[in-house]
Design a protein around this motif. Sequence first.
Motif: not given
Length: 354
Positions: A10-12, A35-40
């Motif tokens: 968790t961020y913020a 996809p980009s930003g999915c948490g890989k």
Amino acid sequence: MIELQGLTKTYAGKHVVDDVSLTLETGEFGVLIGPSGCGKSTTLKMINRLIPLSGGRIILNGDDVNTLPTEQLRRRIGYAIQSTGLFPHWSVAQNIATVPQLLKWPKSRIDDRVDELMAMFHLDPSEFRHKYPHQLSGGQAQRVGVARALAADPEVLLMDEPFGAVDPITREVLQAEMKRVHQQTGKTIVFVTHDMDEALQLATRIALLNGGRLVQYDRPIEMMVTPADDFVREFIGQADLGLKLLSRRWVHQYQRPPSLAHHATLPGLDHCWQLDDAGRPVALEGARLDDGGVTPVKSEWTATPDMSLKEALSRMVWYRVMVLPVIDEAGKLIGEIGMQGVMGIQAEQRVHAS
Ligand SMILES: Nc1ncnc2c1ncn2[C@@H]1O[C@H](COP(=O)(O)OP(=O)(O)OP(=O)(O)O)[C@@H](O)[C@H]1O
């Protein structure tokens, strides 16, 4: 074996990795994709504690990774990244020896291990041992990066888009090498990519993430044939499904005995191989699109049992032949793969889908 249990970051107040649970058995090649930003990358970096967890646990062969002493963490988990992270003022040999040095292995053991790894990655020690990273091509630097990650024989190898920055041809060569090294070492690998073709080429298990959540965790074929939902179907790209299936199938699964005599009952498909004294195919009679006569066999349109059907099909199309000879390491004819063999995969796919 590596187990992610309810892994959360968790961020913020925002969950970027959200309750991800999966088990990767020893020796499996697991690919995290999405996809980009999915948490890989965040998921991968939590495995070796580069990013602290907000929730959940990671168990490596029975041990909670969070409680491992740093030295064990370094020894048990290897890490290779896209930019290689090689130390610029250290030679190739020194870079590969990083973790064994930290673990204070004796010099002779370190030297042997460096030579072994350089051989595994086809880097001639006499040429490369003393080179510095700036004297290497992108592909060579990646090989050194992966060799370094494997140096202390870790239980699991983490790879974060390792081939993302090299040209497509080098990338294919490195993928093939990675596949061979995986088979040779039996290592458990967790590999991040956003390229589905790369995942299909390498993975024994694919974890597809979206918005921090695990959408599907399956074998590549199952993911292609029975996608969990429309997102998965779209991500895999149904339009290319046939070609993607071809890249997951191997000639040895579809080859048949070679035709060594003509068959009058097979008009249009009739062909036979001429062999030399050593049993190597020298000519094909029939089965060519533009000419039914005798065609000398060229090495460019031979197949080997471990070749993908995609490559076999590509050779057939490029060299305009309906059938390729399948040869062993000595060049002896051991079978053949024809257009029909490649098409057989379609029937299999329909059976799976129904
Ligand atoms: N330190 C941070 N602070 C706040 N948010 C972050 C931080 N690090 C990553 N994120 C966010 O977490 C999400 C997941 O990032 P991550 O790097 O894991 O994605 P990814 O799937 O690897 O993406 P890519 O394929 O683009 O590399 C992204 O939305 C990113 O913006």
